[in-house]
Design a protein around this motif. Structure first.
Motif, PDB file in Angstrom:
ATOM      1  N   GLU A  11      -4.644   7.180  -0.340  1.00 17.10           N
ATOM      2  CA  GLU A  11      -4.148   5.830   0.370  1.00 17.10           C
ATOM      3  C   GLU A  11      -4.555   4.886  -0.698  1.00 17.10           C
ATOM      4  O   GLU A  11      -5.997   4.618  -0.998  1.00 17.10           O
ATOM      5  CB  GLU A  11      -4.682   5.416   1.517  1.00 17.10           C
ATOM      6  CG  GLU A  11      -4.137   4.123   2.292  1.00 17.10           C
ATOM      7  CD  GLU A  11      -4.491   3.939   3.640  1.00 17.10           C
ATOM      8  OE1 GLU A  11      -4.075   3.068   4.219  1.00 17.10           O
ATOM      9  OE2 GLU A  11      -4.924   4.972   4.155  1.00 17.10           O
ATOM     10  N   ASP A  12      -3.942   3.879  -1.383  1.00 12.51           N
ATOM     11  CA  ASP A  12      -4.042   3.253  -2.336  1.00 12.51           C
ATOM     12  C   ASP A  12      -3.269   1.782  -2.271  1.00 12.51           C
ATOM     13  O   ASP A  12      -2.231   1.825  -1.729  1.00 12.51           O
ATOM     14  CB  ASP A  12      -4.070   3.731  -3.859  1.00 12.51           C
ATOM     15  CG  ASP A  12      -4.878   2.976  -4.892  1.00 12.51           C
ATOM     16  OD1 ASP A  12      -5.614   2.093  -4.502  1.00 12.51           O
ATOM     17  OD2 ASP A  12      -4.758   3.252  -6.122  1.00 12.51           O
ATOM     18  N   ASP A  64      -4.161  14.174  -0.817  1.00 14.09           N
ATOM     19  CA  ASP A  64      -4.003  13.305   0.046  1.00 14.09           C
ATOM     20  C   ASP A  64      -4.562  11.772  -0.606  1.00 14.09           C
ATOM     21  O   ASP A  64      -5.778  12.035  -1.078  1.00 14.09           O
ATOM     22  CB  ASP A  64      -4.814  13.274   1.323  1.00 14.09           C
ATOM     23  CG  ASP A  64      -4.079  14.384   2.103  1.00 14.09           C
ATOM     24  OD1 ASP A  64      -2.946  14.744   1.885  1.00 14.09           O
ATOM     25  OD2 ASP A  64      -4.609  15.105   3.126  1.00 14.09           O
ATOM     26  N   LYS A  96       0.770  -1.292  -0.191  1.00 12.64           N
ATOM     27  CA  LYS A  96      -0.004  -0.056  -0.071  1.00 12.64           C
ATOM     28  C   LYS A  96       0.817   1.133  -0.076  1.00 12.64           C
ATOM     29  O   LYS A  96       1.861   1.317   0.607  1.00 12.64           O
ATOM     30  CB  LYS A  96      -0.768  -0.005   1.398  1.00 12.64           C
ATOM     31  CG  LYS A  96      -1.895   1.134   1.265  1.00 12.64           C
ATOM     32  CD  LYS A  96      -2.826   0.856   2.370  1.00 12.64           C
ATOM     33  CE  LYS A  96      -3.787  -0.125   2.293  1.00 12.64           C
ATOM     34  NZ  LYS A  96      -4.610  -0.380   3.514  1.00 12.64           N
ATOM     35  N   LYS A  99       0.470   5.651   0.702  1.00 10.20           N
ATOM     36  CA  LYS A  99       0.200   6.573   1.476  1.00 10.20           C
ATOM     37  C   LYS A  99       0.593   7.853   1.240  1.00 10.20           C
ATOM     38  O   LYS A  99       1.660   8.036   1.377  1.00 10.20           O
ATOM     39  CB  LYS A  99      -0.707   6.346   2.771  1.00 10.20           C
ATOM     40  CG  LYS A  99      -1.459   7.352   3.481  1.00 10.20           C
ATOM     41  CD  LYS A  99      -1.842   6.871   4.822  1.00 10.20           C
ATOM     42  CE  LYS A  99      -2.603   7.739   5.511  1.00 10.20           C
ATOM     43  NZ  LYS A  99      -3.004   7.705   6.870  1.00 10.20           N
ATOM     44  N   ASN A 100      -0.426   9.147   0.620  1.00  8.66           N
ATOM     45  CA  ASN A 100       0.320  10.178   0.782  1.00  8.66           C
ATOM     46  C   ASN A 100      -0.516  11.409   1.672  1.00  8.66           C
ATOM     47  O   ASN A 100      -1.445  11.368   1.331  1.00  8.66           O
ATOM     48  CB  ASN A 100       0.291  10.623  -0.850  1.00  8.66           C
ATOM     49  CG  ASN A 100       1.120  12.129  -1.094  1.00  8.66           C
ATOM     50  OD1 ASN A 100       2.174  12.129  -0.667  1.00  8.66           O
ATOM     51  ND2 ASN A 100       0.467  13.032  -1.507  1.00  8.66           N
ATOM     52  N   ASP A 101       0.275  11.912   2.493  1.00 13.25           N
ATOM     53  CA  ASP A 101      -0.424  12.891   3.276  1.00 13.25           C
ATOM     54  C   ASP A 101       0.505  14.163   3.042  1.00 13.25           C
ATOM     55  O   ASP A 101       1.694  14.469   3.349  1.00 13.25           O
ATOM     56  CB  ASP A 101      -0.162  12.434   4.818  1.00 13.25           C
ATOM     57  CG  ASP A 101      -0.776  11.391   5.282  1.00 13.25           C
ATOM     58  OD1 ASP A 101      -2.015  11.188   4.753  1.00 13.25           O
ATOM     59  OD2 ASP A 101      -0.305  10.629   5.797  1.00 13.25           O
TER      60      ASP A 101
END
Length: 202
Positions: free
Chosen positions: A134-135, A132, A120, A122-124
């Motif tokens: 999440e994938d 933003d 996975k 995730k970008n924050d």
């Protein structure tokens, strides 16, 4: 006479197989040439272990764990700033030799093999914008199998033990791809993780 019986019982007990559960925290990273402590991702490990004595002070210890690895990267550019995290979930099989230096202190050395079951990204973005996300990553785009070296130390407080272990990956997690006649590997990186764990003898 009583002393001799006590010594015999102690020797018999220490030579018996031991089984238990364990779990803890992972501090993991992805590296290319040299492993370092930058871009650390916090994860976990949990599973089962067996200790199979070879002699009074040496044992073979196989384990079966669910463990998370990966990396966290901070960025700051003209478009945005934030953190990107890649998380890799493995079923892992450490195969270690455990050497008792004293009654309570031990060192461990060996290797591990693992199989990727989930991945996975995730970008924050700072400020929480539409960037933003999440994938899941298609695990078919990554190498399913990973392997490496493992070493650590432990302290036994029967029936509880605590320890610190380092795993150094030897396998690149990305696959080779050929685009427009050019072959490259992405991501061209290997796993590195420091594990703090607690185990309980059943």
């Amino acid at each position: 006479m009583n002393l001799g019986v006590a010594v015999a019982q102690s020797t018999t007990s220490s030579s018996e197989p031991e089984f238990g559960v364990k779990g803890g925290v992972n501090l993991s990273n992805l590296y290319q040439s040299d492993a370092d402590d930058e871009n650390v991702l916090v994860g976990f490990n949990a599973g089962l272990y067996a200790k199979l004595p070879i002699s009074d002070n040496i044992a073979f210890q196989p384990e079966l764990l669910y463990t998370t690895k990966g990396s966290e990267v901070e960025y700051n550019n003209a478009i945005a700033s934030g953190k990107a995290k890649i998380r890799l979930d493995y079923i892992e099989l450490p195969l270690l030799f455990k050497f008792n230096i004293t009654e309570n202190f031990n060192i461990q050395a060996g290797g591990y093999a693992s199989y990727l079951v989930n991945s996975k990204v995730k970008n924050d973005v700072d400020g929480g914008t539409s960037f933003d996300f999440e994938d899941n990553i298609d695990t078919d785009d990554l190498e399913r199998f990973d392997a490496g070296l493992a070493a650590g130390i432990g302290v036994d407080f029967n029936p509880i033990s605590v320890g610190l272990r380092y795993n150094y990956g030897l396998t690149t997690i990305g696959k080779e791809r050929t685009i427009l006649g050019q072959t490259y590997t992405f991501p061209d990186a290997k796993n590195s993780s420091l594990n703090l764990y607690v185990s309980y003898k059943l």
